[in-house]
Design an enzyme around this catalytic site. Structure first.
Site, PDB file in Angstrom:
ATOM      1  N   ASN A  91     -66.731  36.997   1.721  1.00  0.00           N
ATOM      2  CA  ASN A  91     -68.149  37.293   1.902  1.00  0.00           C
ATOM      3  C   ASN A  91     -68.552  36.930   3.323  1.00  0.00           C
ATOM      4  O   ASN A  91     -68.119  35.900   3.843  1.00  0.00           O
ATOM      5  CB  ASN A  91     -68.977  36.485   0.899  1.00  0.00           C
ATOM      6  CG  ASN A  91     -68.622  36.809  -0.545  1.00  0.00           C
ATOM      7  OD1 ASN A  91     -68.377  37.966  -0.867  1.00  0.00           O
ATOM      8  ND2 ASN A  91     -68.565  35.802  -1.391  1.00  0.00           N
ATOM      9  N   GLU A  99     -72.125  31.884   1.246  1.00  0.00           N
ATOM     10  CA  GLU A  99     -72.904  30.657   1.028  1.00  0.00           C
ATOM     11  C   GLU A  99     -72.428  29.508   1.902  1.00  0.00           C
ATOM     12  O   GLU A  99     -73.234  28.728   2.386  1.00  0.00           O
ATOM     13  CB  GLU A  99     -72.852  30.266  -0.452  1.00  0.00           C
ATOM     14  CG  GLU A  99     -73.639  31.253  -1.315  1.00  0.00           C
ATOM     15  CD  GLU A  99     -73.658  30.904  -2.780  1.00  0.00           C
ATOM     16  OE1 GLU A  99     -72.699  30.263  -3.243  1.00  0.00           O
ATOM     17  OE2 GLU A  99     -74.630  31.280  -3.456  1.00  0.00           O
ATOM     18  N   VAL A 100     -71.125  29.376   2.062  1.00  0.00           N
ATOM     19  CA  VAL A 100     -70.594  28.281   2.877  1.00  0.00           C
ATOM     20  C   VAL A 100     -70.228  28.843   4.259  1.00  0.00           C
ATOM     21  O   VAL A 100     -69.419  29.768   4.363  1.00  0.00           O
ATOM     22  CB  VAL A 100     -69.356  27.631   2.221  1.00  0.00           C
ATOM     23  CG1 VAL A 100     -68.794  26.535   3.115  1.00  0.00           C
ATOM     24  CG2 VAL A 100     -69.713  27.069   0.849  1.00  0.00           C
ATOM     25  N   HIS A 104     -63.851  31.845   4.733  1.00  0.00           N
ATOM     26  CA  HIS A 104     -62.940  31.601   3.613  1.00  0.00           C
ATOM     27  C   HIS A 104     -62.668  32.898   2.883  1.00  0.00           C
ATOM     28  O   HIS A 104     -63.511  33.798   2.851  1.00  0.00           O
ATOM     29  CB  HIS A 104     -63.502  30.558   2.644  1.00  0.00           C
ATOM     30  CG  HIS A 104     -64.901  30.847   2.176  1.00  0.00           C
ATOM     31  ND1 HIS A 104     -66.000  30.576   2.964  1.00  0.00           N
ATOM     32  CD2 HIS A 104     -65.378  31.382   1.024  1.00  0.00           C
ATOM     33  CE1 HIS A 104     -67.101  30.927   2.302  1.00  0.00           C
ATOM     34  NE2 HIS A 104     -66.751  31.435   1.128  1.00  0.00           N
ATOM     35  N   HIS A 106     -61.577  34.168  -0.973  1.00  0.00           N
ATOM     36  CA  HIS A 106     -61.381  33.825  -2.379  1.00  0.00           C
ATOM     37  C   HIS A 106     -60.159  34.609  -2.870  1.00  0.00           C
ATOM     38  O   HIS A 106     -60.092  35.831  -2.661  1.00  0.00           O
ATOM     39  CB  HIS A 106     -62.565  34.260  -3.240  1.00  0.00           C
ATOM     40  CG  HIS A 106     -63.888  33.680  -2.862  1.00  0.00           C
ATOM     41  ND1 HIS A 106     -64.560  32.789  -3.664  1.00  0.00           N
ATOM     42  CD2 HIS A 106     -64.688  33.878  -1.782  1.00  0.00           C
ATOM     43  CE1 HIS A 106     -65.726  32.469  -3.095  1.00  0.00           C
ATOM     44  NE2 HIS A 106     -65.820  33.121  -1.959  1.00  0.00           N
TER      45      HIS A 106
HETATM   46  P1  5GP Z   1     -69.182  32.106  -0.733  1.00  0.00           P
HETATM   47  O1  5GP Z   1     -70.362  32.529  -1.573  1.00  0.00           O
HETATM   48  O2  5GP Z   1     -69.613  31.377   0.510  1.00  0.00           O
HETATM   49  O3  5GP Z   1     -68.227  33.218  -0.473  1.00  0.00           O
HETATM   50  O4  5GP Z   1     -68.351  31.103  -1.632  1.00  0.00           O
HETATM   51  C1  5GP Z   1     -68.435  29.722  -1.555  1.00  0.00           C
HETATM   52  C2  5GP Z   1     -67.574  29.153  -2.659  1.00  0.00           C
HETATM   53  O5  5GP Z   1     -67.358  27.793  -2.397  1.00  0.00           O
HETATM   54  C3  5GP Z   1     -68.193  29.250  -4.054  1.00  0.00           C
HETATM   55  O6  5GP Z   1     -67.319  30.001  -4.902  1.00  0.00           O
HETATM   56  C4  5GP Z   1     -68.323  27.793  -4.503  1.00  0.00           C
HETATM   57  O7  5GP Z   1     -68.038  27.605  -5.865  1.00  0.00           O
HETATM   58  C5  5GP Z   1     -67.326  27.075  -3.605  1.00  0.00           C
HETATM   59  N1  5GP Z   1     -67.662  25.708  -3.285  1.00  0.00           N
HETATM   60  C6  5GP Z   1     -68.864  25.248  -2.837  1.00  0.00           C
HETATM   61  N2  5GP Z   1     -68.813  23.929  -2.609  1.00  0.00           N
HETATM   62  C7  5GP Z   1     -67.543  23.542  -2.919  1.00  0.00           C
HETATM   63  C8  5GP Z   1     -66.881  22.281  -2.881  1.00  0.00           C
HETATM   64  O8  5GP Z   1     -67.435  21.245  -2.521  1.00  0.00           O
HETATM   65  N3  5GP Z   1     -65.585  22.257  -3.271  1.00  0.00           N
HETATM   66  C9  5GP Z   1     -64.924  23.398  -3.658  1.00  0.00           C
HETATM   67  N4  5GP Z   1     -63.649  23.269  -4.017  1.00  0.00           N
HETATM   68  N5  5GP Z   1     -65.521  24.603  -3.706  1.00  0.00           N
HETATM   69  C10 5GP Z   1     -66.818  24.668  -3.326  1.00  0.00           C
END
Ligand code: 5GP
Length: 121
Positions: A91, A99-100, A104, A106
């Site tokens: 994403n 979100e982060v 990354h 998935h």
């Molecule tokens: P995004 O929406 O940014 O593509 O995905 C962020 C992902 O990071 C989400 O699937 C969420 O569950 C995961 N995530 C958020 N905080 C943490 C964390 O502290 N540890 C781990 N292992 N995953 C996290």
């Protein structure tokens, strides 16, 4: 927007927050997602401070790019989904619902993941 070194994945990389590590090489770290959406749900992140795929794809060194892609393969192999299949998701930005703010990918699998995206418009 510039890279925020206080984001959660930067803290994981520095060892300030624990993670359930799946794989690591010189350029990438992989760990289980804290909220798995499938039996296999691993996050693969570069060790360098790249905010999203924009920065990573444009600025990462060849060694970082290679290390990251090799990590994806190693994770798929370790998770036992090389043959059964899996999906890679990255994403980016607001429309991509990132979100982060640390790049990354998935890797999800371990069951039939279904169609790629749900049409909502
Ligand atoms: P995004 O929406 O940014 O593509 O995905 C962020 C992902 O990071 C989400 O699937 C969420 O569950 C995961 N995530 C958020 N905080 C943490 C964390 O502290 N540890 C781990 N292992 N995953 C996290």
């Amino acid at each position: 927007m510039s890279y925020d070194s206080e984001n959660i994945f930067a803290k994981i990389l520095r060892g300030e927050i624990p993670c359930d590590k799946v794989y690591e090489n010189d350029h990438a770290l992989a760990f289980n997602d804290i909220g798995p959406q499938a039996p296999v749900h691993v996050l693969i992140i570069p060790k360098g401070p790249y905010l999203s795929s924009n920065e990573f794809c444009a600025n990462a060194t060849d060694a970082e790019l290679a290390g990251f892609m090799r990590a994806i393969h190693a994770v798929a192999e370790k998770a036992g989904v090389l043959d059964s299949g899996y999906r890679l998701i990255a994403n980016a930005g607001e429309d991509g619902h990132q979100e982060v703010p640390h790049f990354h990918v998935h890797l999800v699998g371990g069951r039939r993941i279904g169609p790629m995206i749900k049409r909502v418009d």
